[in-house]
Enzyme design. Structure first.
Site, PDB file in Angstrom:
ATOM      1  N   SER A 127       0.790  -1.248   0.000  1.00 29.21           N
ATOM      2  CA  SER A 127       0.000   0.000   0.000  1.00 29.21           C
ATOM      3  C   SER A 127       0.817   1.291   0.000  1.00 29.21           C
ATOM      4  O   SER A 127       0.240   2.370  -0.170  1.00 29.21           O
ATOM      5  CB  SER A 127      -0.922   0.002   1.217  1.00 29.21           C
ATOM      6  OG  SER A 127      -1.774  -1.101   1.145  1.00 29.21           O
ATOM      7  N   VAL A 128       2.102   1.206   0.220  1.00 33.39           N
ATOM      8  CA  VAL A 128       2.930   2.429   0.176  1.00 33.39           C
ATOM      9  C   VAL A 128       2.753   3.123  -1.172  1.00 33.39           C
ATOM     10  O   VAL A 128       2.812   4.357  -1.274  1.00 33.39           O
ATOM     11  CB  VAL A 128       4.413   2.083   0.405  1.00 33.39           C
ATOM     12  CG1 VAL A 128       5.284   3.304   0.305  1.00 33.39           C
ATOM     13  CG2 VAL A 128       4.610   1.434   1.747  1.00 33.39           C
TER      14      VAL A 128
END
Lengths: 105, 579
Positions: free
Chosen positions: B290-291
C-alpha cells in the site's frame, strides 16, 4: 775498490733521482689523495645511506604504530561499543520523547 | 773502469725507465679502455651490482563516513612462508607450525618436503601467531610484510562496504563498485642495495604515490548504528527472515544509513553465506504493497483528476474487478482521497486508477523512478519490475495501484518518498560524497543533483498532509508517531509470491513503512522493510515502530528540534491490525 764502485753507483742513482721532475710527484700525490678522498666519501656515503635507511625504518614503524593506534581508537569508539558501555556500565538509556531539551533554539 | 760502470748504470736505468714507461703505458691504455671504450658497459654492470628492482603494490585506500570515521582501512600484517630446502625435519616442524596456525599438518608437511626454495604457508597471520612461530626457532621459516583489509566497526554497514579478496581486489559492495578508485597501483621500483643485498632505500616515501584513493561516504556511522539496532530489534521480535532500512536526506538525496539484517562482518566474510553479503537495499526487489498508494494519489491530484476532497465509493469492503474480488481491511462506503490514504483503502485506490487510466498510473510510477535504476552507482542495482501498461489486464492495473504485481527496491522507495518530502523534486541518491587522492586532497566531489520535478510543490504539500493523517490515531500508522514532531508516513503490507511461483503465499508477507519528518520542511526520510514477519504482518504494527525508533533517535542525534507545540502533539499506541 768495491767501496768506490758502490759510492759511484749511489751518486749516479741520486743524480738520476734528481732528474725526476717535481711535478710528477705532485701529480702522483694528487691522484693518491683523490683516491683516498673518493674512497672515504664512498664509504661515508654508504654509511649515511644505512643511517638514512634505518631512520626510514624507524619512521615507518612509528607511522605504522600510529596507524594502529588510530584504528584502535576507531574500534574503541565504535557506536556499538559506546552504546553497550553506556547501557551496561553507566546505566544510560535513550531519552524518551520530551526528555530532550534543545538549548540553542 | 769508471766509464764502464757509468755505462752499465745508464743502461740499467734505461731498462728500468723503459719498463716503467711500458707499465705506465699499459695502465694508461687500460684506463682509457675502462673509462672511455667500455665505460657504458661497465657502468651498466656496476648498476646491476648495487641496484635491484622490487615489486611495489600501493596500499588500498580507505572508506570513510561523512565525519571521516574509518569504515574500511588497510593495516600492516605479516605472512609466513618457508624455504623447504632449509627445513631439517619437515614432519615435526609441520606439526608444530600447523598447531599454531590451525591448518592441516598433512598438507603442510607436503609443502615443507617439496624441496623448492620457497613455498608460502599462510598469509595475514596475527601478532600472536608470529610470536609463537618465532619461538619455535625453525630454520627456514620466512616472515614477509603483508597488508590486511580491516573494518574497525565490524558488522556496521558490512553489506554496503563489501569486502576484498586475497589480492586486495574488491569483491562486493563499495569495495567492488569503486575498486578502481581504492586499488593501489602495482609497479616496479629500482632500489639501491649493498654487497650483502640489504636495501639502501632512503626514498620509501616514493611508494606512497602508488597508494589508492579513498572514499568519503554520505553515511553517518551513528545513524547507521541506530538503524541497524532498530532493525535487529524488529526482525528478532517478529522472527522475520530479514530486514532493510534506509535513511535519506530528502533535500539532497544523501543516504545517511543503509541497514540490513541479518548482519554481515566483512572482516570474516568467509564465515557468512553468500546471500548475507549482498546489499539487498539496492539489489533485491520486493512488492511494496500500500505504500504505492501515495504515488497514485499524488499523480492523480497533480494531473487534475481529483482533489484531496474528491470522494470515491469504496463498495463496503468488497469490489469485483474482472474475475477477482478486491477487499479492504475494514468495510467502508464513501471516502475522500485523503481518507483513502489515511485508511489505506485498496478499493478506493483502484477507483482512482479507474478514473485516471492505466497509462496515467504507469506514467506516475515511472515518474517517481520505479522500473528503472536510480543511478546510485552500486553494483547489481535492480530496476525493479514494472511492465508496460499494454500488457496489464484489468486486475493487473488494480493490483499495481496498491503495490502488488510490481516490485521495487528499498532504495527506489526511499527516492520516491523523498520526492514528496522535497516538494515534488526527485534527487539523485548519493552514497559517495567525494573521492580523495592518496595525498588526502579531493579528487572528485559529488554534489546533490536534481533529477526532475515529478509533481508540483502544491501537490507535494497536499500529499504530505494526507501522509500526516496516516500517523494519526485513526490512521494505519499511529505507531510511527513521535511526540513533538509532525511525522508523515505510509504503511504497506504486501503478500509474497508463493515459493513455487504459483500465485501468492497465504502466510508470507512483507511489512513496510515509509515516511519522513517534519511535515513542513522534511529533514529525514526513513524506509523500513521487514521480510516475512511471523507474529504479525502489518506494516503499521511491524515496521512502524522501527521507523519511529530510527527517525526519533536520528532527529535527536542531528539536533533537529520538535516542530509541534505541546497541544498539537499526536501520539498513539495501537496494536490494531491495520494496513
Amino acid at each position: 775498490m768495491v767501496w768506490n764502485a758502490d759510492r759511484i753507483r749511489k751518486n749516479g742513482v741520486k743524480q738520476e733521482i734528481k732528474k725526476i721532475p717535481g711535478r710528477w710527484l705532485v701529480i702522483l700525490l694528487f691522484f693518491l689523495c683523490e683516491l683516498f678522498i673518493y674512497t672515504g666519501m664512498r664509504v661515508e656515503c654508504t654509511r649515511k645511506g644505512f643511517q638514512i635507511s634505518q631512520a626510514e625504518q624507524v619512521r615507518k614503524r612509528s607511522e605504522s604504530y600510529r596507524k594502529e593506534l588510530i584504528i584502535e581508537r576507531e574500534r574503541l569508539g565504535s557506536p556499538e561499543r559506546i552504546a553497550t558501555i553506556a547501557r551496561t556500565r553507566l546505566g544510560l538509556y535513550m531519552p524518551k520523547q520530551g526528555q530532550v531539551v534543545y538549548i540553542d533554539q | 773502469m769508471t766509464q764502464e760502470i757509468k755505462k752499465g748504470i745508464r743502461a740499467r736505468i734505461i731498462v728500468v725507465e723503459v719498463f716503467f714507461f711500458l707499465v705506465i703505458l699499459l695502465l694508461g691504455a687500460k684506463a682509457v679502455e675502462i673509462q672511455i671504450i667500455e665505460s657504458s658497459d661497465l657502468a651498466k654492470k656496476a648498476i646491476t651490482e648495487y641496484t635491484g628492482t622490487v615489486r611495489i603494490q600501493g596500499k588500498r585506500g580507505e572508506i570513510l563516513d561523512r565525519n571521516m570515521n574509518r569504515l574500511g582501512t588497510t593495516i600492516a600484517a605479516l605472512s609466513v612462508a618457508a624455504s623447504p630446502r632449509k627445513i631439517q625435519n619437515p614432519a615435526k616442524d609441520a606439526r608444530a607450525i600447523a598447531s599454531i596456525l590451525e591448518i592441516d599438518p598433512v598438507k603442510l608437511k607436503q609443502k615443507l618436503s617439496n624441496g623448492k626454495p620457497f613455498t608460502p604457508i599462510k598469509r595475514k597471520i596475527t601478532p600472536d601467531e608470529v610470536r609463537d612461530l618465532k619461538a619455535l626457532n625453525i630454520k627456514g621459516l620466512i616472515f614477509q610484510n603483508d597488508v590486511i583489509r580491516f573494518y574497525p566497526n565490524r558488522t556496521l554497514a558490512g553489506q554496503v562496504i563489501g569486502f576484498t579478496g586475497s589480492e586486495a581486489k574488491g569483491l562486493e559492495g563499495l569495495e567492488y563498485g569503486y575498486d578502481s578508485v581504492l586499488q593501489g597501483q602495482q609497479t616496479r621500483l629500482t632500489i639501491t642495495k649493498d654487497a650483502t643485498g640489504r636495501h639502501l632505500d632512503p626514498d620509501k616515501r616514493l611508494k606512497e604515490q602508488f597508494n589508492g584513493g579513498s572514499l568519503v561516504l554520505t553515511l553517518d556511522r551513528n545513524i547507521q548504528y541506530i538503524s541497524e539496532t532498530a532493525l535487529k530489534d524488529v526482525v528478532t521480535r517478529y522472527k522475520a527472515q530479514s530486514g532493510m532500512a534506509i535513511v535519506m536526506r530528502p533535500k539532497t538525496g544523501e543516504i545517511l544509513a543503509m541497514a540490513l539484517y541479518p548482519e554481515f562482518n566483512p572482516n570474516a566474510f568467509s564465515d557468512f553465506a553468500r546471500d548475507s553479503m549482498r546489499n539487498r537495499v539496492v539489489t533485491d526487489p520486493f512488492e511494496p504493497g500500500s505504500v504505492m498508494k501515495v504515488f497514485v494519489a499524488a499523480s492523480a491530484m497533480d494531473k487534475g483528476y481529483c482533489t484531496p476532497k474528491s470522494i470515491f465509493f469504496c463498495e463496503n469492503g468488497a469490489y469485483k474487478v474482472g474475475s477477482k474480488v478486491i477487499h479492504d481491511t475494514h468495510d467502508r462506503g464513501w471516502l475522500t482521497l485523503g481518507q483513502i490514504i489515511k485508511y489505506s483503502s485498496n478499493i478506493g485506490t483502484v477507483k482512482i486508477t479507474e478514473t485516471t487510466g492505466k497509462q496515467a498510473l504507469y506514467d506516475a510510477l515511472t515518474g517517481f523512478g520505479f522500473g528503472k535504476r536510480t543511478g546510485l552507482g552500486l553494483p547489481g542495482e535492480t530496476p525493479g519490475t514494472l511492465t508496460s501498461p499494454g500488457r496489464w489486464s484489468t486486475i493487473d492495473t488494480a493490483a499495481i495501484a496498491f503495490g502488488q504485481g510490481m516490485s521495487v527496491s528499498a532504495l527506489q522507495l526511499a527516492v520516491g518518498i523523498s520526492a514528496i518530502a522535497n516538494d515534488g523534486v526527485i534527487m539523485r541518491p548519493l552514497l559517495v560524497k567525494k573521492t580523495l587522492l592518496n595525498t588526502g586532497e579531493t579528487d572528485q566531489a559529488f554534489e546533490p543533483q536534481v533529477q526532475r520535478r515529478v509533481i508540483s510543490k502544491q501537490t507535494a504539500r497536499k500529499v504530505r498532509r494526507m501522509m500526516r493523517s496516516v500517523v494519526s490515531e485513526e490512521g494505519t500508522g499511529p505507531n510511527a508517531a513521535i511526540q513533538g514532531y509532525s511525522v508523515c508516513g505510509k504503511t504497506g503490507t504486501a503478500q509474497k509470491v508463493a515459493k513455487n511461483g504459483k500465485g501468492y503465499a497465504k502466510n508470507l508477507y512483507t511489512a513496510v513503512f515509509a515516511g519522513f519528518a517534519p511535515e513542513v520542511s522534511p529533514e529525514l526520510t526513513v524506509v523500513v522493510v521487514v521480510d516475512e514477519p511471523r507474529k504479525n504482518h502489518y506494516g503499521g504494527v511491524v515496521a512502524a515502530p522501527a521507523f519511529k525508533s530510527i527517525l526519533a533517535e536520528s532527529l535527536h542525534y542531528l539536533n533537529i528540534p520538535p516542530d509541534l507545540e505541546p497541544e498539537q502533539i499526536v501520539a498513539g499506541i495501537s496494536d490494531g491490525a491495520k494496513s
